[in-house]
Write a protein that holds these residues in place. Sequence first.
Motif, PDB file in Angstrom:
ATOM      1  N   ARG A  16      45.483  -2.983  62.234  1.00  0.00           N
ATOM      2  CA  ARG A  16      45.509  -1.713  61.646  1.00  0.00           C
ATOM      3  C   ARG A  16      44.420  -1.377  60.419  1.00  0.00           C
ATOM      4  O   ARG A  16      43.482  -0.600  60.513  1.00  0.00           O
ATOM      5  CB  ARG A  16      46.876  -1.194  61.211  1.00  0.00           C
ATOM      6  N   SER A  17      44.527  -2.548  59.612  1.00  0.00           N
ATOM      7  CA  SER A  17      43.622  -2.402  58.329  1.00  0.00           C
ATOM      8  C   SER A  17      42.213  -2.537  58.717  1.00  0.00           C
ATOM      9  O   SER A  17      41.361  -1.615  58.101  1.00  0.00           O
ATOM     10  CB  SER A  17      43.990  -3.942  57.552  1.00  0.00           C
ATOM     11  N   ARG A  18      41.841  -3.235  59.800  1.00  0.00           N
ATOM     12  CA  ARG A  18      40.699  -3.327  60.435  1.00  0.00           C
ATOM     13  C   ARG A  18      40.052  -1.825  61.055  1.00  0.00           C
ATOM     14  O   ARG A  18      38.985  -1.648  60.658  1.00  0.00           O
ATOM     15  CB  ARG A  18      40.650  -4.436  61.461  1.00  0.00           C
ATOM     16  N   VAL A  19      41.117  -1.279  61.627  1.00  0.00           N
ATOM     17  CA  VAL A  19      40.673   0.032  62.259  1.00  0.00           C
ATOM     18  C   VAL A  19      40.685   1.023  61.132  1.00  0.00           C
ATOM     19  O   VAL A  19      39.606   1.730  61.146  1.00  0.00           O
ATOM     20  CB  VAL A  19      41.963   0.534  62.989  1.00  0.00           C
ATOM     21  N   VAL A  20      41.208   1.061  59.990  1.00  0.00           N
ATOM     22  CA  VAL A  20      41.186   1.975  58.885  1.00  0.00           C
ATOM     23  C   VAL A  20      39.832   1.543  58.128  1.00  0.00           C
ATOM     24  O   VAL A  20      39.110   2.713  58.001  1.00  0.00           O
ATOM     25  CB  VAL A  20      42.272   1.773  57.829  1.00  0.00           C
ATOM     26  N   VAL A  63      45.412  10.325  57.975  1.00  0.00           N
ATOM     27  CA  VAL A  63      46.044  10.005  56.886  1.00  0.00           C
ATOM     28  C   VAL A  63      45.690   8.657  56.205  1.00  0.00           C
ATOM     29  O   VAL A  63      45.764   8.297  55.237  1.00  0.00           O
ATOM     30  CB  VAL A  63      47.554  10.375  57.042  1.00  0.00           C
ATOM     31  N   ALA A  64      46.082   7.656  57.363  1.00  0.00           N
ATOM     32  CA  ALA A  64      45.625   6.253  56.864  1.00  0.00           C
ATOM     33  C   ALA A  64      44.390   5.943  56.172  1.00  0.00           C
ATOM     34  O   ALA A  64      44.076   5.280  55.085  1.00  0.00           O
ATOM     35  CB  ALA A  64      46.042   5.037  58.171  1.00  0.00           C
ATOM     36  N   ALA A  65      43.296   6.493  56.822  1.00  0.00           N
ATOM     37  CA  ALA A  65      41.884   6.336  56.552  1.00  0.00           C
ATOM     38  C   ALA A  65      41.600   7.049  55.147  1.00  0.00           C
ATOM     39  O   ALA A  65      41.025   6.578  54.191  1.00  0.00           O
ATOM     40  CB  ALA A  65      40.904   7.038  57.489  1.00  0.00           C
ATOM     41  N   ALA A  66      42.219   8.323  54.996  1.00  0.00           N
ATOM     42  CA  ALA A  66      42.141   9.021  53.814  1.00  0.00           C
ATOM     43  C   ALA A  66      42.623   8.370  52.538  1.00  0.00           C
ATOM     44  O   ALA A  66      42.376   8.264  51.361  1.00  0.00           O
ATOM     45  CB  ALA A  66      42.493  10.520  54.020  1.00  0.00           C
ATOM     46  N   SER A  67      44.049   7.885  52.846  1.00  0.00           N
ATOM     47  CA  SER A  67      44.733   7.063  51.966  1.00  0.00           C
ATOM     48  C   SER A  67      44.117   5.940  51.406  1.00  0.00           C
ATOM     49  O   SER A  67      44.115   5.651  50.083  1.00  0.00           O
ATOM     50  CB  SER A  67      46.328   6.716  52.378  1.00  0.00           C
ATOM     51  N   GLU A 121      48.753  15.548  58.851  1.00  0.00           N
ATOM     52  CA  GLU A 121      47.441  15.465  58.003  1.00  0.00           C
ATOM     53  C   GLU A 121      47.499  16.340  56.619  1.00  0.00           C
ATOM     54  O   GLU A 121      46.993  16.158  55.785  1.00  0.00           O
ATOM     55  CB  GLU A 121      46.157  15.554  58.843  1.00  0.00           C
ATOM     56  N   ASP A 122      47.820  17.855  56.861  1.00  0.00           N
ATOM     57  CA  ASP A 122      47.642  18.649  56.132  1.00  0.00           C
ATOM     58  C   ASP A 122      48.845  18.393  55.038  1.00  0.00           C
ATOM     59  O   ASP A 122      48.749  18.613  53.682  1.00  0.00           O
ATOM     60  CB  ASP A 122      47.900  20.189  56.771  1.00  0.00           C
ATOM     61  N   ASP A 123      49.984  18.113  55.501  1.00  0.00           N
ATOM     62  CA  ASP A 123      51.099  17.942  54.386  1.00  0.00           C
ATOM     63  C   ASP A 123      50.708  16.772  53.598  1.00  0.00           C
ATOM     64  O   ASP A 123      51.245  16.728  52.452  1.00  0.00           O
ATOM     65  CB  ASP A 123      52.407  17.492  54.964  1.00  0.00           C
ATOM     66  N   TRP A 124      50.090  15.807  54.094  1.00  0.00           N
ATOM     67  CA  TRP A 124      49.734  14.484  53.281  1.00  0.00           C
ATOM     68  C   TRP A 124      48.629  14.934  52.058  1.00  0.00           C
ATOM     69  O   TRP A 124      48.895  14.750  50.970  1.00  0.00           O
ATOM     70  CB  TRP A 124      49.096  13.364  54.191  1.00  0.00           C
TER      71      TRP A 124
END
Length: 205
Positions: A16-20, A63-67, A121-124
């Motif tokens: 997951r980290s690699r994908v992000v 969300v994961a990428a933006a975070s 996405e928007d709520d995040w």
Amino acid sequence: MTDVRSAAEAGDQAERSRVVVGAVQAARRDGFVNLDYFSVARAANVEVWRVKQLFPTWESLVVAAASHWIGAARRQSRVIAETRGAVAYLRHLLRLSQLDPAMMRARVHLMSVACNARGTEDDWYREQYAHLMQDVAQFLGRDMIAGREPRSMAPRHAAKQLTALYDGLQLQYLLTDEPDLLGTWDRAVARMRSGWSSEYTEPTS
């Protein structure tokens, strides 16, 4: 059995980290708005089906990428707020955005999307935006105690002003290629501080 499950979960987390990280790299190369599963998979060197398995919805990947990308800059910069105050904190974030225009464009894109729809996405992003203003108000309150800002300042209102300036200057920078981003920030903040030093009076009309 537990060891096998733990190893599998650790492997999934690493992937997951690699994908992000791959998603951030793809966004820097192609633009956040042009991201899709294929560009992310290519950047991460992971099969598309595996990316979809790890992130079943596109929103969860965004969300994961933006975070990881945008949120990490804020978290890493908190020490500046603690030692030099809210204004220096936002100025540092502005400088990081200037050094990474793709991140600035991603933030403006997420802001635009959040204004027009509601979803994961928007709520995040709405939640992150609220947290930013809360953090800035809290930092300003501490700045008043430390003597970095005037006692007559209202932290909550000042936080709204600073956050609006922070966002507005980034949009202006992207649309006009304003070369003196930080200088514009400094001049505007100096004007704000002049106002904060005076007691606010309601307009008569």
